[in-house]
Design a protein around this motif. Sequence first.
Motif, PDB file in Angstrom:
ATOM      1  N   SER A 180       0.799  -1.220   0.000  1.00  0.00           N
ATOM      2  CA  SER A 180       0.000   0.000   0.000  1.00  0.00           C
ATOM      3  C   SER A 180       0.831   1.269   0.000  1.00  0.00           C
ATOM      4  O   SER A 180       0.308   2.341  -0.234  1.00  0.00           O
ATOM      5  CB  SER A 180      -0.933   0.016   1.214  1.00  0.00           C
ATOM      6  N   THR A 181       2.134   1.168   0.287  1.00  0.00           N
ATOM      7  CA  THR A 181       2.950   2.365   0.415  1.00  0.00           C
ATOM      8  C   THR A 181       4.194   2.226  -0.456  1.00  0.00           C
ATOM      9  O   THR A 181       4.991   1.303  -0.269  1.00  0.00           O
ATOM     10  CB  THR A 181       3.361   2.595   1.881  1.00  0.00           C
ATOM     11  N   PHE A 182       4.343   3.152  -1.399  1.00  0.00           N
ATOM     12  CA  PHE A 182       5.454   3.124  -2.341  1.00  0.00           C
ATOM     13  C   PHE A 182       6.258   4.420  -2.196  1.00  0.00           C
ATOM     14  O   PHE A 182       5.710   5.511  -2.341  1.00  0.00           O
ATOM     15  CB  PHE A 182       4.947   3.011  -3.781  1.00  0.00           C
ATOM     16  N   LEU A 183       7.523   4.281  -1.899  1.00  0.00           N
ATOM     17  CA  LEU A 183       8.442   5.419  -1.904  1.00  0.00           C
ATOM     18  C   LEU A 183       9.161   5.413  -3.243  1.00  0.00           C
ATOM     19  O   LEU A 183       9.850   4.435  -3.578  1.00  0.00           O
ATOM     20  CB  LEU A 183       9.448   5.313  -0.759  1.00  0.00           C
ATOM     21  N   GLN A 184       9.001   6.480  -4.016  1.00  0.00           N
ATOM     22  CA  GLN A 184       9.608   6.557  -5.340  1.00  0.00           C
ATOM     23  C   GLN A 184      10.479   7.802  -5.428  1.00  0.00           C
ATOM     24  O   GLN A 184      10.095   8.889  -5.002  1.00  0.00           O
ATOM     25  CB  GLN A 184       8.535   6.564  -6.429  1.00  0.00           C
ATOM     26  N   VAL A 185      11.678   7.609  -5.984  1.00  0.00           N
ATOM     27  CA  VAL A 185      12.693   8.659  -5.996  1.00  0.00           C
ATOM     28  C   VAL A 185      13.363   8.680  -7.361  1.00  0.00           C
ATOM     29  O   VAL A 185      13.617   7.630  -7.962  1.00  0.00           O
ATOM     30  CB  VAL A 185      13.766   8.411  -4.904  1.00  0.00           C
ATOM     31  N   SER A 186      13.669   9.878  -7.848  1.00  0.00           N
ATOM     32  CA  SER A 186      14.514   9.992  -9.041  1.00  0.00           C
ATOM     33  C   SER A 186      15.470  11.165  -8.848  1.00  0.00           C
ATOM     34  O   SER A 186      15.097  12.188  -8.276  1.00  0.00           O
ATOM     35  CB  SER A 186      13.682  10.180 -10.312  1.00  0.00           C
ATOM     36  N   TYR A 187      16.701  10.991  -9.287  1.00  0.00           N
ATOM     37  CA  TYR A 187      17.696  12.056  -9.196  1.00  0.00           C
ATOM     38  C   TYR A 187      18.763  11.856 -10.255  1.00  0.00           C
ATOM     39  O   TYR A 187      18.884  10.774 -10.859  1.00  0.00           O
ATOM     40  CB  TYR A 187      18.313  12.138  -7.794  1.00  0.00           C
ATOM     41  N   ILE A 188      19.520  12.911 -10.481  1.00  0.00           N
ATOM     42  CA  ILE A 188      20.613  12.895 -11.457  1.00  0.00           C
ATOM     43  C   ILE A 188      21.926  13.095 -10.702  1.00  0.00           C
ATOM     44  O   ILE A 188      22.027  13.975  -9.843  1.00  0.00           O
ATOM     45  CB  ILE A 188      20.412  13.989 -12.523  1.00  0.00           C
ATOM     46  N   LEU A 189      22.905  12.280 -11.025  1.00  0.00           N
ATOM     47  CA  LEU A 189      24.214  12.356 -10.386  1.00  0.00           C
ATOM     48  C   LEU A 189      25.207  13.073 -11.303  1.00  0.00           C
ATOM     49  O   LEU A 189      25.322  12.749 -12.481  1.00  0.00           O
ATOM     50  CB  LEU A 189      24.753  10.959 -10.079  1.00  0.00           C
ATOM     51  N   GLU A 190      25.906  14.036 -10.748  1.00  0.00           N
ATOM     52  CA  GLU A 190      27.029  14.678 -11.431  1.00  0.00           C
ATOM     53  C   GLU A 190      28.307  14.312 -10.675  1.00  0.00           C
ATOM     54  O   GLU A 190      28.332  14.319  -9.450  1.00  0.00           O
ATOM     55  CB  GLU A 190      26.867  16.204 -11.440  1.00  0.00           C
ATOM     56  N   GLY A 191      29.342  13.972 -11.415  1.00  0.00           N
ATOM     57  CA  GLY A 191      30.610  13.618 -10.783  1.00  0.00           C
ATOM     58  C   GLY A 191      30.682  12.180 -10.306  1.00  0.00           C
ATOM     59  O   GLY A 191      31.624  11.812  -9.596  1.00  0.00           O
ATOM     60  N   ALA A 192      29.691  11.358 -10.681  1.00  0.00           N
ATOM     61  CA  ALA A 192      29.695   9.967 -10.227  1.00  0.00           C
ATOM     62  C   ALA A 192      30.671   9.105 -11.020  1.00  0.00           C
ATOM     63  O   ALA A 192      31.195   8.120 -10.518  1.00  0.00           O
ATOM     64  CB  ALA A 192      28.287   9.382 -10.340  1.00  0.00           C
ATOM     65  N   TRP A 193      30.901   9.477 -12.287  1.00  0.00           N
ATOM     66  CA  TRP A 193      31.795   8.706 -13.164  1.00  0.00           C
ATOM     67  C   TRP A 193      33.172   9.329 -13.078  1.00  0.00           C
ATOM     68  O   TRP A 193      33.400  10.450 -13.514  1.00  0.00           O
ATOM     69  CB  TRP A 193      31.258   8.742 -14.583  1.00  0.00           C
ATOM     70  N   VAL A 194      34.110   8.589 -12.490  1.00  0.00           N
ATOM     71  CA  VAL A 194      35.494   9.032 -12.366  1.00  0.00           C
ATOM     72  C   VAL A 194      36.337   8.209 -13.323  1.00  0.00           C
ATOM     73  O   VAL A 194      36.287   6.984 -13.302  1.00  0.00           O
ATOM     74  CB  VAL A 194      36.017   8.861 -10.928  1.00  0.00           C
ATOM     75  N   GLY A 195      37.099   8.886 -14.184  1.00  0.00           N
ATOM     76  CA  GLY A 195      37.923   8.119 -15.104  1.00  0.00           C
ATOM     77  C   GLY A 195      38.381   8.901 -16.313  1.00  0.00           C
ATOM     78  O   GLY A 195      39.349   8.531 -16.960  1.00  0.00           O
TER      79      GLY A 195
END
Length: 261
Positions: free
Chosen positions: A125-140
């Motif tokens: 009955s309870t759904f926690l939904q999240v969306s976000y964008i990551l900057e700087g997550a890819w190192v290389g």
Amino acid sequence: MGIGRPLHLSLLAVNGLGSTATPSPGVAQGVLLWGEVEVRLPSSPGPVEVTSIFVLRPEPGELHVPLSLLNPRGVHLDFQAVEVTGAESLLPERMDPSFRLEEVREHYWEGSVRLPAGSEVGPDSTFLQVSYILEGAWVGSEITGRDAGPDGHNGRVTVPILVPRWVPTDPKPTTFRARVLVPSGLTVTGSFPSSFLRQPDPGQEGAYEMGLQGAPAMLILRIAQGTGTWFSLEGILDLVVVLILLGMGFLGIRHLRRDMG
């Protein structure tokens, strides 16, 4: 909502990168039934899209879902939507005004989001939904050493996960599922905290899928341009196991022959 300033964190100094959920003894609290996260990688170092959903069972009278986040150095999270609903939707669309995060100690954040008024208490009955964008997550792209490939596109992707601080009461190997979507031309050569259950052919577009008993604080991925190399940590460990088994079998045969002789 974004966590804008870099948070300084040595990953080697983190005491365990599993779930950050810490239940309080003797205090009734909600339960995490299952969850999943989808990570969409770009074709070269750049923004990483993250969408997650958690199915929860709150205790009667609870007003908020407690949240936690462990964030490494230099990774910026730009939250697009955080919402708690009574039914699963394809994508979260709303930034709940009650959503709050506060850095309670260095590198570690806690917060909450309010449960909708009149939320039912049930298994689905309870759904926690999240969306976000990551900057700087890819190192290389600008580093040297073992994380960098000859074309500058190889490296490591660190994905912090905003998780509820409720734990599963009956954890199973797939209570939490992670899907990493990669475009053609990339290969995931290693993963933490678990290896993948399913994956596409090296260098091919597709989904890498992982199963865990609980929601992890973060995912760490090794990325290679093209098909990558077999000599990853997982490949070396697999080779060591095979060699040990072959050696034990060889010694067993020699011992058997000696006894028969």
